[in-house]
Write an enzyme that holds these catalytic residues in place. Structure first.
Site, PDB file in Angstrom:
ATOM      1  N   HIS A 126       0.826  -1.200   0.000  1.00 46.72           N
ATOM      2  CA  HIS A 126       0.000   0.000   0.000  1.00 46.72           C
ATOM      3  C   HIS A 126       0.864   1.255   0.000  1.00 46.72           C
ATOM      4  O   HIS A 126       1.840   1.355   0.730  1.00 46.72           O
ATOM      5  CB  HIS A 126      -0.967   0.041   1.185  1.00 46.72           C
TER       6      HIS A 126
ATOM      7  N   CYS B  73       3.469   3.940   8.231  1.00 43.06           N
ATOM      8  CA  CYS B  73       3.131   5.179   8.933  1.00 43.06           C
ATOM      9  C   CYS B  73       1.740   5.672   8.560  1.00 43.06           C
ATOM     10  O   CYS B  73       0.911   5.943   9.419  1.00 43.06           O
ATOM     11  CB  CYS B  73       4.165   6.253   8.616  1.00 43.06           C
TER      12      CYS B  73
ATOM     13  N   ASP C 163      13.404   3.776   8.592  1.00 43.28           N
ATOM     14  CA  ASP C 163      13.501   2.758   9.637  1.00 43.28           C
ATOM     15  C   ASP C 163      14.475   1.642   9.289  1.00 43.28           C
ATOM     16  O   ASP C 163      15.161   1.115  10.167  1.00 43.28           O
ATOM     17  CB  ASP C 163      12.125   2.151   9.914  1.00 43.28           C
TER      18      ASP C 163
ATOM     19  N   HIS D 220       1.079  35.959  24.179  1.00 44.66           N
ATOM     20  CA  HIS D 220       0.377  35.717  25.439  1.00 44.66           C
ATOM     21  C   HIS D 220      -1.129  35.834  25.220  1.00 44.66           C
ATOM     22  O   HIS D 220      -1.571  36.747  24.523  1.00 44.66           O
ATOM     23  CB  HIS D 220       0.825  36.722  26.495  1.00 44.66           C
TER      24      HIS D 220
END
Length: 481
Positions: free
Chosen positions: A37, A42, A326, A460
């Site tokens: 696929h 992932c 990987d 902020h």
């Protein structure tokens, strides 16, 4: 005659397809080989669908704590697990189709099947041993099949698969890998998770939010062992507050299976053994590279501990053969794979000033509740390296936005070199820190000093203000604590 390319990439995960797109952009005739696929693990079974599951868990958590926000929702909210899984799979399908679109847009040929390197510059693609999952619309242009193909440059991007412990091998029913954990037909009432790395903790967090009784077993003294211990201590406290049971310095020595449950024998550091019975178990003890059946041994590509050995540009010891992601070793992260793919292709194309991948600047993110994110050296690693350091901390309990969000349990921690002001590492736990860590990654990449960070204006109210306050704290200048 074999069709010839400038670059052939084996594997279409994040590293592979991004490398293919970049190669095409640089004018290289490119093909990508995929056996199952587009998008790889992932996109289809890892990063993306798990985040979809965790988003459902987050919404459920908020709904069940609506009273804390002054809202009234009748009764306890619950999950329709089939609908949760369906949403997750739908997200993957959509992105799978997106990869197909990118291949078509960038004129990258897609070759369906399994590739084997027969010699430098040549691959043979045979029938896939996996069920080929066709991409969603639009189907890529120039889809090809079995045959011999040649290229001056071959990039291995075959990814990794779950590692199994001897005697605790996943069986798809009682002992799951992340494949089964991602699409349960029904929620178990109880669950044991072996391993507290990112995969293990994320699934533990998801299932706990779904109301499952979760026990995590970790062999190391702390959860998420690669992270800073101060950060993981806060994460553990919050996970346990949510009802998760965590056993560290513990190992499973035996698993006994029944018809629809199992019992784990867990040995703790003191030598005592306790038995824990649960409906299901998830094995999350890491992954190993997919280096088999690629012909690497025959052509002499060097491997080490199940991964291909490369330099900072993806080059192996054999000219014309590269590896990324990987399969090329840790950190096994999608964004590292993408970066390695771009670096590798740009080096192949001969672009000037291509920088080798710096693994010390690869951020790590764990999407549990609370989130954990980091980059660079932990305090312990910095000290081990002999660095003279300054450490700054700022608690989310003193941050207005975190308090307003109802997420005031968190910490931002920074580590600087005392002599040079170099930012060595940053570690965060709390709300949305996986979105915030990139600020420190950019700072490290630009070699920003503490002085420049202290003079940067943060908006902020935001949780990001904890980042500046932590820097100020490292130099005795904290303003809001």
């Amino acid at each position: 005659m074999a069709e010839n390319y400038d670059v052939i990439i084996i594997g279409s995960g994040p590293g592979g397809y991004v490398a293919a797109v970049r190669a095409s952009q640089l004018g290289l005739k490119t093909a990508i080989v995929e056996r199952e696929h587009l998008g790889g693990i992932c996109l289809n079974w890892g990063c993306i669908p798990t985040k979809a599951l965790l988003r459902s868990a987050e919404v459920l958590d908020h709904a069940n704590h609506a009273k804390d926000y002054g809202l009234v929702l009748e009764g306890k909210m619950s999950a329709d697990v089939k609908a949760v899984v369906a949403r997750s799979r739908g997200v993957s399908a959509r992105l799978n189709g997106g990869v197909g679109f990118l291949m078509k847009k960038n004129k990258v040929d897609v070759i369906w099947g399994e590739a084997k390197i027969t010699k430098p510059g040549e691959i043979v693609v045979g029938k896939s041993s996996k069920p080929v999952v066709e991409p969603q619309n639009p189907v890529p242009k120039n889809v090809k099949g079995e045959g011999t193909y040649t290229a001056k440059h071959i990039i291995i991007a075959t990814g990794a698969r779950p590692r199994a412990l001897p005697g605790i091998e996943p069986d798809g029913k009682l002992i799951w890998t992340y494949f089964e954990a991602m699409k349960p037909a029904a929620l178990p009432k109880s669950l044991i998770v072996i391993g507290s790395g990112a995969i293990g903790i994320e699934f533990a967090s998801f299932y706990r939010s779904m109301g499952v009784d979760v026990t995590v077993v970790e062999v190391m003294p702390t959860i998420m062992p690669v992270e800073d211990v101060e950060v993981t201590a806060i994460a553990r406290k919050q996970l346990e507050k949510r009802g998760m049971k965590i056993l560290t310095s513990a190992k499973i020595t035996k698993v006994e299976k029944a018809a629809d449950s199992l019992t784990a024998h867990v040995e703790t550091a003191d030598g005592k053994v306790q038995q824990i019975t649960a409906d299901r178990m998830i094995s999350a003890v890491g992954v190993q590279g997919n280096i088999e059946n690629l012909g690497l041994e025959a052509v002499g590509v060097k491997t080490d501990r199940g991964c291909v050995v490369i330099d900072g540009y993806g080059k192996t010891n054999i000219a014309g053969i590269y590896a990324i992601g990987d399969v090329a070793g840790p950190p096994m992260l999608a964004h590292k794979a993408e970066h390695e793919g771009v670096v590798c292709v740009e080096k192949i194309a001969g672009l000037p000033n291509v920088h080798a991948t710096d693994k010390g600047k690869v951020p790590g993110c764990t999407y549990c509740h609370p989130q954990v994110a980091s980059v660079g050296l932990t305090e312990a690693k910095a000290k081990e390296a002999g660095r003279d350091i300054r450490v700054g901390r700022f608690s989310f309990a003193a941050n207005g936005k975190a308090i307003a969000l109802g997420e005031d349990q968190g910490l931002c921690k920074v580590i600087f070199d005392k002599k040079t002001g170099e930012l060595l590492g940053a570690h965060m736990v709390g709300a949305e820190v996986t979105e915030l860590i990139q600020g420190f990654v950019v700072a490290m990449n630009l070699e920003t000093t503490e002085e420049e960070l202290m003079h940067t204006i943060f908006p902020h109210p935001t949780v990001s203000e904890t980042m500046k306050e932590a820097v100020l704290d490292a130099y005795g200048r904290v303003l809001n604590a």
